[in-house]
Design an enzyme around this catalytic site. Structure first.
Site, short mmCIF file in Angstrom:
data_model
loop_
_atom_site.label_atom_id
_atom_site.label_comp_id
_atom_site.label_asym_id
_atom_site.label_seq_id
_atom_site.Cartn_x
_atom_site.Cartn_y
_atom_site.Cartn_z
N PHE A 134 1.61 63.48 -24.72
CA PHE A 134 1.78 62.67 -25.79
C PHE A 134 3.37 62.28 -25.03
O PHE A 134 3.91 61.91 -24.65
CB PHE A 134 1.78 64.13 -26.85
N LYS B 8 -4.59 52.36 -19.12
CA LYS B 8 -5.24 54.23 -19.41
C LYS B 8 -6.75 54.32 -19.69
O LYS B 8 -7.38 55.00 -19.35
CB LYS B 8 -4.51 54.78 -20.29
N ASP C 263 3.41 49.99 -2.44
CA ASP C 263 3.11 49.00 -3.15
C ASP C 263 1.55 49.64 -3.56
O ASP C 263 0.52 48.77 -2.29
CB ASP C 263 3.51 47.96 -3.89
N LEU D 113 12.63 56.68 -27.69
CA LEU D 113 13.44 57.11 -28.49
C LEU D 113 13.99 57.72 -27.70
O LEU D 113 15.69 57.83 -27.82
CB LEU D 113 13.02 58.07 -29.38
N SER E 45 -2.68 59.34 -21.51
CA SER E 45 -1.91 59.15 -22.97
C SER E 45 -2.12 59.63 -23.73
O SER E 45 -3.52 58.55 -23.82
CB SER E 45 -0.82 57.71 -22.39
N TYR F 57 -0.87 47.38 -22.34
CA TYR F 57 -0.93 48.94 -21.16
C TYR F 57 -1.84 50.24 -21.44
O TYR F 57 -2.46 51.00 -20.53
CB TYR F 57 0.91 50.02 -21.53
N ARG G 214 8.65 49.00 -35.58
CA ARG G 214 8.22 47.92 -34.62
C ARG G 214 6.51 48.25 -34.86
O ARG G 214 6.27 49.06 -35.00
CB ARG G 214 8.90 49.01 -33.19
#
Ligand code: WQD
Length: 337
Positions: free
Chosen positions: A178, A154, A58, A200, A125, A150, A295
């Site tokens: 992406f 990054k 960890d 998705l 990202s 999140y 969303r």
């Protein structure tokens, strides 16, 4: 040459371990199995014939990270995937994200800069761009204020790497993904979403298999051709290959700057409805879905300008959206059989 892959049993990590082994690298995979399973090691071995070294660590445990690097002084590169990555969960539980995604990076860097060579490939990202003004998105597009903890981790990760490279021997490539989708064509490894899928494509394949009643399409009132959001869906194997190329660039000391940034996408945007249509084509079955409200936090459109990755990195995505959906579907059927 020994390469450490943190999160090496995860979705993108496991596919990258396969491509590293294909290129003859010795791999040590680190994973705490919080979002993966030990069986992935066997899947990798079935593909490459070689089981990578594995350590269940960890990375939030500073002493464990120190211990690891004391043991593996012959490491020439680190590919750092290990992180929590669910946007919604990060809003609910920000401290989990800052501890897991930021502290771990700090502990790894503290050990790496003691090595003769500190070569880091960092999993970033396109989320750092937020809703970019111009499509396709280039690497010099401005980094927008993060829309989730999140995404913020990054952005913070990238900034930490720049600051450390400024004053140490650290060389790094930041890869801004992406939307990674699909699975290895062998169906020996793939995406293991534990619980209800947030993304998705795993939701589509689980719906197609009857595990979910129907797909909810989050809004069709966006200012796009068919009203649904546009993303750049890239096959995970193309993505994995880019990591090996980026690592080799650092090992050859071919990088022009200590820290380089590349977008990893196909350069093509696809709407949610286009993904559904493509899936129906490759699966040969209708996908039940309903339109529901948007969303929160979704950007309207995000797809990559891939010129820099093509020209400078010498990498280009080869697999199509349909290839990725076909491999994702094959994988879903395999793990549920
Ligand atoms: C894609 C599109 C949804 C699910 C996130 C992170 C990104 C990266 C990938 C980690 C959107 C729509 C989705 C569903 C839907 N994660 N959708 N119904 O949000 O683009 O990116 O995952 O690195 O950093 O931000 O991916 O797959 O969740 O959504 O209509 O059940 O599909 O609205 O338009 P996203 P996604």
């Amino acid at each position: 040459m020994k390469i450490v892959v943190t999160g090496g049993l995860g979705f993108i990590g496991s596919h990258t371990v396969v491509e590293l082994q294909n290129e003859g690298f010795e791999v040590v995979a680190i994973d705490n199995l919080s979002n993966s399973s030990i069986e992935v090691l066997d899947g990798i071995e079935r593909i490459t014939g070689k089981k990578p070294l594995f350590e269940n660590i960890d990375l939030r445990e500073k002493a464990a990270v120190q211990e690891f690097f004391k043991k593996h002084t012959d490491v020439v590169g680190v590919i750092h995937f290990a992180a929590s990555k669910a946007v919604g969960e990060s809003v609910e539980n920000p401290l989990l994200y800052y501890e897991n995604n930021v502290n771990a990076l700090v502990y790894i860097l503290q050990e790496m800069i003691k090595l003769p060579k500190a070569n880091l490939i960092f999993s970033s990202s396109c989320t750092v761009y937020g809703q970019a003004e111009k499509m396709p998105i280039t690497e010099d597009a401005s980094v927008q204020p993060a829309m989730s903890p999140y995404g913020n981790t990054k952005q913070i990760g990238e900034e930490i790497i720049f600051d450390v490279a400024n004053v140490t021997n650290l060389n790094s490539v930041l890869l801004r993904y992406f939307n990674p989708i699909g699975a290895h064509s062998s169906a020996e490894i793939g995406e293991l979403p534990l619980g209800v899928p947030q993304n998705l494509v795993p939701f589509i394949t689980q719906t197609a298999l009857g595990l979910r009643k129907e797909l909810s399409v989050f809004g069709n009132d966006y200012p796009t051709e068919d009203g649904t959001c546009i993303r750049d869906y890239i096959h995970v194997v193309d993505l994995a290959k880019a990591h090996v190329i980026a690592l080799q660039r650092l090992l050859k000391e071919a990088n022009q700057e200590q820290v380089e940034i590349f977008n990893l996408g196909t350069g093509t945007g696809s709407s949610v409805l286009e993904v559904i249509t493509a899936f129906e084509k490759v699966s040969g079955q209708k996908l039940p879905y309903k339109i529901v409200p948007r969303r929160s936090g979704d950007v309207i459109s995000a797809y990559a300008n891939t010129d820099k990755a093509n020209d400078v990195l010498g990498w280009k995505a080869k697999l199509t959206l349909e290839d990725a959906l076909e491999d994702a579907w094959k994988w879903e059927k395999k793990i549920r059989s």
